[in-house]
Design a protein around this motif. Sequence first.
Motif, mmCIF file in Angstrom:
data_model
loop_
_atom_site.group_PDB
_atom_site.id
_atom_site.type_symbol
_atom_site.label_atom_id
_atom_site.label_comp_id
_atom_site.label_asym_id
_atom_site.label_seq_id
_atom_site.Cartn_x
_atom_site.Cartn_y
_atom_site.Cartn_z
ATOM 1 N N LEU A 1 0.833 -1.202 0.000
ATOM 2 C CA LEU A 1 0.000 0.000 0.000
ATOM 3 C C LEU A 1 0.871 1.257 0.000
ATOM 4 C CD1 LEU A 1 -2.838 -0.968 2.510
ATOM 5 C CD2 LEU A 1 -3.001 -0.787 0.029
ATOM 6 N N ILE A 2 1.928 1.217 0.791
ATOM 7 C CA ILE A 2 2.853 2.349 0.835
ATOM 8 C C ILE A 2 3.554 2.524 -0.508
ATOM 9 C CG2 ILE A 2 4.937 3.251 1.928
ATOM 10 C CD1 ILE A 2 4.062 1.668 4.471
ATOM 11 N N VAL B 1 -16.991 -2.037 18.234
ATOM 12 C CA VAL B 1 -16.090 -0.902 18.029
ATOM 13 C C VAL B 1 -15.537 -0.949 16.610
ATOM 14 C CG1 VAL B 1 -13.999 0.266 18.801
ATOM 15 C CG2 VAL B 1 -15.451 -0.918 20.469
ATOM 16 N N HIS B 2 -15.730 0.130 15.893
ATOM 17 C CA HIS B 2 -15.202 0.249 14.540
ATOM 18 C C HIS B 2 -14.120 1.314 14.524
ATOM 19 C CE1 HIS B 2 -18.731 -2.103 13.739
ATOM 20 N NE2 HIS B 2 -18.387 -2.237 12.476
ATOM 21 N N VAL B 3 -13.105 1.079 13.738
ATOM 22 C CA VAL B 3 -11.936 1.952 13.760
ATOM 23 C C VAL B 3 -11.460 2.270 12.350
ATOM 24 C CG1 VAL B 3 -10.359 -0.015 13.938
ATOM 25 C CG2 VAL B 3 -9.613 2.220 14.757
ATOM 26 N N ARG B 4 -10.933 3.467 12.185
ATOM 27 C CA ARG B 4 -10.275 3.876 10.950
ATOM 28 C C ARG B 4 -8.872 4.380 11.277
ATOM 29 N NH1 ARG B 4 -14.827 7.545 7.734
ATOM 30 N NH2 ARG B 4 -16.109 5.804 6.934
ATOM 31 N N PHE B 5 -7.903 3.932 10.487
ATOM 32 C CA PHE B 5 -6.543 4.436 10.584
ATOM 33 C C PHE B 5 -6.225 5.152 9.266
ATOM 34 C CE2 PHE B 5 -6.723 0.360 12.868
ATOM 35 C CZ PHE B 5 -6.307 0.744 14.146
ATOM 36 N N TRP B 6 -5.700 6.354 9.356
ATOM 37 C CA TRP B 6 -5.270 7.009 8.126
ATOM 38 C C TRP B 6 -3.938 7.715 8.352
ATOM 39 C CZ3 TRP B 6 -4.447 12.261 7.718
ATOM 40 C CH2 TRP B 6 -5.066 13.096 8.658
ATOM 41 N N THR B 7 -3.155 7.749 7.311
ATOM 42 C CA THR B 7 -1.829 8.348 7.385
ATOM 43 C C THR B 7 -1.458 8.897 6.016
ATOM 44 O OG1 THR B 7 0.467 7.968 8.075
ATOM 45 C CG2 THR B 7 -0.609 6.213 6.828
ATOM 46 N N GLN B 8 -0.426 9.702 6.001
ATOM 47 C CA GLN B 8 0.085 10.285 4.755
ATOM 48 C C GLN B 8 1.475 9.773 4.467
ATOM 49 O OE1 GLN B 8 0.503 14.595 4.728
ATOM 50 N NE2 GLN B 8 -0.018 14.671 2.542
ATOM 51 N N LYS B 9 1.666 9.335 3.237
ATOM 52 C CA LYS B 9 3.011 8.909 2.846
ATOM 53 C C LYS B 9 3.934 10.123 2.807
ATOM 54 C CE LYS B 9 5.548 6.385 -0.753
ATOM 55 N NZ LYS B 9 5.448 5.547 -1.962
ATOM 56 N N GLN B 10 5.103 9.969 3.387
ATOM 57 C CA GLN B 10 6.025 11.092 3.498
ATOM 58 C C GLN B 10 6.538 11.503 2.119
ATOM 59 O OE1 GLN B 10 9.047 9.797 6.228
ATOM 60 N NE2 GLN B 10 7.814 10.262 8.035
ATOM 61 N N LEU B 11 6.745 12.785 1.986
ATOM 62 C CA LEU B 11 7.284 13.327 0.740
ATOM 63 C C LEU B 11 8.723 12.869 0.558
ATOM 64 C CD1 LEU B 11 5.919 16.972 1.068
ATOM 65 C CD2 LEU B 11 5.056 15.196 -0.462
ATOM 66 N N SER B 12 9.104 12.684 -0.684
ATOM 67 C CA SER B 12 10.472 12.253 -0.968
ATOM 68 C C SER B 12 11.466 13.336 -0.529
ATOM 69 C CB SER B 12 10.642 11.991 -2.466
ATOM 70 O OG SER B 12 9.765 10.971 -2.890
ATOM 71 N N LYS B 13 12.537 12.905 0.071
ATOM 72 C CA LYS B 13 13.568 13.836 0.516
ATOM 73 C C LYS B 13 14.644 13.936 -0.559
ATOM 74 C CE LYS B 13 12.850 12.794 5.418
ATOM 75 N NZ LYS B 13 13.488 12.312 6.665
ATOM 76 N N PRO C 1 8.647 2.232 6.872
ATOM 77 C CA PRO C 1 9.286 3.470 6.425
ATOM 78 C C PRO C 1 8.333 4.326 5.591
ATOM 79 C CG PRO C 1 10.028 1.612 5.092
ATOM 80 C CD PRO C 1 9.211 1.035 6.209
ATOM 81 N N ASN C 2 8.663 5.605 5.487
ATOM 82 C CA ASN C 2 7.923 6.566 4.651
ATOM 83 C C ASN C 2 6.493 6.797 5.110
ATOM 84 O OD1 ASN C 2 10.201 6.767 2.920
ATOM 85 N ND2 ASN C 2 9.523 4.939 1.813
ATOM 86 N N ILE C 3 6.242 6.608 6.412
ATOM 87 C CA ILE C 3 4.906 6.788 6.953
ATOM 88 C C ILE C 3 4.926 7.905 7.995
ATOM 89 C CG2 ILE C 3 3.200 5.737 8.516
ATOM 90 C CD1 ILE C 3 2.840 5.025 5.622
ATOM 91 N N GLY C 4 3.980 8.822 7.877
ATOM 92 C CA GLY C 4 3.846 9.878 8.865
ATOM 93 C C GLY C 4 3.031 9.400 10.051
ATOM 94 N N LYS C 5 2.516 10.319 10.823
ATOM 95 C CA LYS C 5 1.703 9.974 11.984
ATOM 96 C C LYS C 5 0.462 9.209 11.535
ATOM 97 C CE LYS C 5 -1.157 12.011 15.626
ATOM 98 N NZ LYS C 5 -0.769 10.996 16.632
ATOM 99 N N VAL C 6 0.163 8.115 12.235
ATOM 100 C CA VAL C 6 -1.027 7.323 11.934
ATOM 101 C C VAL C 6 -2.162 7.798 12.840
ATOM 102 C CG1 VAL C 6 -2.059 5.032 11.871
ATOM 103 C CG2 VAL C 6 0.340 5.337 11.203
ATOM 104 N N HIS C 7 -3.199 8.317 12.242
ATOM 105 C CA HIS C 7 -4.356 8.820 12.992
ATOM 106 C C HIS C 7 -5.356 7.685 13.210
ATOM 107 C CE1 HIS C 7 -3.116 13.053 12.262
ATOM 108 N NE2 HIS C 7 -2.596 12.518 11.161
ATOM 109 N N ARG C 8 -5.964 7.665 14.385
ATOM 110 C CA ARG C 8 -6.909 6.604 14.749
ATOM 111 C C ARG C 8 -8.239 7.245 15.154
ATOM 112 N NH1 ARG C 8 -5.650 1.371 17.804
ATOM 113 N NH2 ARG C 8 -7.679 0.599 18.510
#
Length: 309
Positions: free
Chosen positions: A166-167, A296-308, A224-231
């Motif tokens: 996915l990443i 209990v239902h849950v969603r996780f979302w995150t943003q792939k980090q920008l290339s350095k 790798p390449n993953i920002g903060k994971v929101h829950r």
Amino acid sequence: MGNKNSNLKNLKHTRSSSLVKKIPEFGKIESEQEIQEKLLDYHLRTDFSSIDILHAYHFLRGYIFQSKFSSPIEDKLIEGCKVLDIGCGPGTWLLELSCKYENTDFFGIDIKSVFPQQIKPNNLEFIKADVTNGLPFNDNEFDFTHAELMSLMFTPNQWDFVLSELIRVTKPGGYIEIADRCCGHVGRGPIFRKLIDAVWASFSKRDIDVKLINNLDSIFELHPNIGKVHRIEKNFIIGPNGGKVGLIYQDIVISHLNSEIAGKVISEEIGIFNEEYKDMVEELVEEFKRTSAESVHVRFWTQKQLSKE
């Protein structure tokens, strides 16, 4: 009314029943291979009644969260981007979004061809593929990748690989979202607990960790390449004590338990005859009136980090 890109006009007489394959009855199974295929259908929920359940469940989850996704991606969807949904099943999530966001291209992947073959918007494509063998896309191809109700489909090792895939296919700056229900026993009565324990045991025999989804954010952040994971969590009570939502979800639970495949697998796991199992399911409806079983239902979302660079 309808999406201007839809093929419905030319295919309005096509029967939806022709789009899915009716699975055989257990009594007609002869070989070990057929048995395993039957059990796979059980775990992937691909018989007719289960597909109807998935449709209903999709709209219930949308109501619970008051949205179809939590990632901040809507502006891009309106403008036009590229979206991938893995384990798309009958494609309910994709069909709804592709009609709403006509400028965006949507792709759905599933190991079973239970998604529409012809009656679908032109901006939506379905592909039969097994994600555990790798996604058939280039790196950095999608602005938004999505998976829902997949926690019981993968072993822990497979989850690590799926997350990495996915990443890989998500563009830098793009979003990844995974949604499911959590595993727990809060407020459950003895009948529901016994039935659910049997369901979990059937998955455990396939090396599935039924509690992995509870901590998926921590697992995700190890990549790798993953920002903060929101829950984001939403919970409700199953049955009449949970109001309208609880009653709808009770119907979904009972419908699944009453299916022939579920009855066969669960009753054998518990070690009881089918008639006794049916009595348990009937008693469960009464038990829901006395208990406050929590879902209990849950969603996780995150943003792939920008290339350095």
